[in-house]
Scaffold this motif. Structure first.
Motif, PDB file in Angstrom:
ATOM      1  N   MET A 145      -4.741  82.559 -43.985  1.00  0.00           N
ATOM      2  CA  MET A 145      -4.776  83.908 -44.554  1.00  0.00           C
ATOM      3  C   MET A 145      -6.033  84.656 -44.127  1.00  0.00           C
ATOM      4  N   ALA A 146      -7.149  83.958 -44.045  1.00  0.00           N
ATOM      5  CA  ALA A 146      -8.378  84.606 -43.605  1.00  0.00           C
ATOM      6  C   ALA A 146      -8.221  85.146 -42.184  1.00  0.00           C
ATOM      7  N   LEU A 147      -7.536  84.401 -41.337  1.00  0.00           N
ATOM      8  CA  LEU A 147      -7.319  84.814 -39.954  1.00  0.00           C
ATOM      9  C   LEU A 147      -6.269  85.916 -39.847  1.00  0.00           C
ATOM     10  N   THR A 148      -5.341  85.940 -40.799  1.00  0.00           N
ATOM     11  CA  THR A 148      -4.248  86.904 -40.777  1.00  0.00           C
ATOM     12  C   THR A 148      -4.770  88.315 -41.009  1.00  0.00           C
ATOM     13  N   LYS A 155      -2.033  88.159 -48.105  1.00  0.00           N
ATOM     14  CA  LYS A 155      -3.386  87.933 -48.587  1.00  0.00           C
ATOM     15  C   LYS A 155      -3.628  88.478 -49.995  1.00  0.00           C
ATOM     16  N   LYS A 156      -2.745  89.329 -50.455  1.00  0.00           N
ATOM     17  CA  LYS A 156      -2.934  90.019 -51.730  1.00  0.00           C
ATOM     18  C   LYS A 156      -3.087  89.020 -52.881  1.00  0.00           C
ATOM     19  N   ALA A 163     -15.409  82.093 -45.029  1.00  0.00           N
ATOM     20  CA  ALA A 163     -16.349  83.021 -44.391  1.00  0.00           C
ATOM     21  C   ALA A 163     -16.302  82.899 -42.870  1.00  0.00           C
ATOM     22  N   GLU A 164     -17.018  83.805 -42.233  1.00  0.00           N
ATOM     23  CA  GLU A 164     -17.231  83.849 -40.775  1.00  0.00           C
ATOM     24  C   GLU A 164     -15.930  84.043 -39.988  1.00  0.00           C
ATOM     25  N   ILE A 165     -15.024  84.818 -40.579  1.00  0.00           N
ATOM     26  CA  ILE A 165     -13.806  85.248 -39.894  1.00  0.00           C
ATOM     27  C   ILE A 165     -13.917  86.751 -39.695  1.00  0.00           C
TER      28      ILE A 165
END
Length: 434
Positions: A145-148, A155-156, A163-165
């Motif tokens: 989801m972080a990458l999406t 993601k909602k 972090a760091e994405i």
């Protein structure tokens, strides 16, 4: 009450509300056709979201599963490995062109493949940052989801995320986002927000899936390759939806001539059975320590048997060529429809092989997204016996993913239903521009 209505009521009482579904309850399927529990026949232009590139229940895949079932069902590859896993890894190593000697690991889902690719890139580089793109879809796990790059529904309400994405805009000609815009944003990011020497990987879908079936321009992929080489960053091609012959090449990145460092595969890899893979340069893949990769069900024997059969079918039935033919046929039909009077709400038609999109708008000049109309077309098609899916960050793209084995008469029937569904949905709204 129909059987489907009864099952829908039971589903509401038994299944978590967050698991969204269509109203079609499957009973059986063959190739590009599916029948529901009430006996209704559907032409399947979703293919299990690009899973059944070889069609439902391809005879050679079913035979491979039956043969494996007579041997054993599960040993866990980490406990008692088996030749079929090794053979599949050898074949995937030969299939993916990174320019170097390759290695493969198998897991179960696309999200797992993505997560492991990031793990491997971080182990190889000793870095932690990852740069992805707006509109991207890389899975429903926390890292996925972080990458999406699409908030709703993926993601909602589910943060905070790892972090760091970082994200930069993905080029989309119809929306006016150019390669120059993307590269300027990327270079600004590397100058102002994250040191390129802290970036482990770029991850990109050579053709975006959930983002709206937008092909990455060749120029962008070449420029990413140059920056990856300059800064020692791992270039990951996420081929989960666009791979396995879907776009007219085994991998969608092949159209650009750019060689990735790592590739993630899933969906069409095993013809309906859960399997995914990370394939890439041995110098990178071997960076993870023994025991750091894998999983209890990773490379399940049934799925591996299916995947070896899928590779045979793709080669023997020339499914790459078939995908190119299907894509050209559908694209030509859609452009003919779009040119007709009354079809002005078709804003754009785009295709990379048999990965085809129709973007609907309120008017072509303003390009205002027609999300509600898109839902109406999908619903009209379902009523007429055609399974369609929507996508896009503006929820206004119809994606077409027929099995690559779809017979021509069934394909034509499906396109007739699609045209009728567009006409019916468009007739219920005011004329475009009114």
């Amino acid at each position: 009450m129909t059987i489907a209505q009864t099952l829908k009521a039971r589903q509401a009482e038994a299944v978590a509300a967050g698991v969204a579904t269509k109203g079609i309850f499957a009973r059986h399927a063959e190739n590009a056709e599916l029948w529901d529990v009430d006996g209704r026949r559907f032409i399947d232009f979703a293919a299990g979201i690009a899973v059944n590139n070889t069609g439902h229940r391809h005879p050679r895949i079913m035979a491979a599963i039956a043969e494996q079932a007579d041997l054993f069902t599960h040993t866990c590859f980490h406990v008692a490995p088996y030749e079929s896993y090794i053979r599949l890894a050898e074949r995937l190593n030969a299939l993916v062109d990174t320019g170097e000697d390759n290695r493969t690991m198998l897991v179960t889902t696309g999200a797992e493949a993505v997560e492991n690719a990031i793990k491997i890139a971080r182990a190889s580089t000793g870095r932690s940052g990852v740069i992805a793109f707006s509109g991207a879809f890389h899975g429903r796990t926390m890292l996925g989801m972080a990458l999406t790059g699409k908030v709703s529904p993926y993601k909602k309400n589910f943060g905070p995320f790892p972090a760091e994405i970082y994200h930069v805009p993905f080029p989309a000609a119809f929306s006016g986002v150019t390669v120059e815009t993307t590269l300027a944003a990327l270079d600004t990011l590397l100058a102002s927000d994250v040191d390129p020497e802290r970036v482990a990987a770029f991850i990109i879908e050579p053709v975006q899936g959930e983002g709206g079936f937008n092909p990455a321009p060749d120029e962008l992929l070449r420029e990413l390759r140059l920056r990856a080489d300059k800064y020692g960053i791992v270039l990951i091609a996420d081929e989960v939806q666009g791979g396995m012959a879907r776009t007219g090449a085994m991998l969608s990145i092949e159209h650009s001539g750019v060689k990735p460092d790592l590739v993630t595969l899933a969906k069409g890899l095993a013809g309906g059975f859960p399997l995914s893979a990370v394939v890439g340069k041995a110098s990178i893949m071997n960076a993870a320590h023994p025991g750091g990769l894998g999983g209890t069900y990773a490379g399940h024997p049934f799925a591996v048997a299916a995947a070896n059969a899928v590779l045979d079918v793709i080669a023997d039935e020339d499914l790459c060529g078939r995908a190119a033919w299907i894509g050209e046929k559908i694209e030509n039909r859609l452009r003919t429809i779009a040119a007709r009077q009354g079809m002005e709400r078709i804003g754009d038609v785009r295709a990379r092989g048999a990965m085809i999109a129709v973007e609907l708008v309120e008017d072509r000049e303003g390009k205002t997204a027609a999300a509600g109309l898109t839902s109406q077309v999908v619903a009209e098609a379902e009523q007429r016996g055609l399974i369609l899916l929507s996508c896009g960050t503006r929820y206004n793209v119809i994606r077409l993913l027929p099995p690559l084995t779809t017979p021509e008469d069934v394909l034509n029937e499906g396109l007739d239903i699609l045209e009728a569904s567009l006409e019916a949905a468009f007739s219920k709204v005011a004329p475009a521009g009114a």
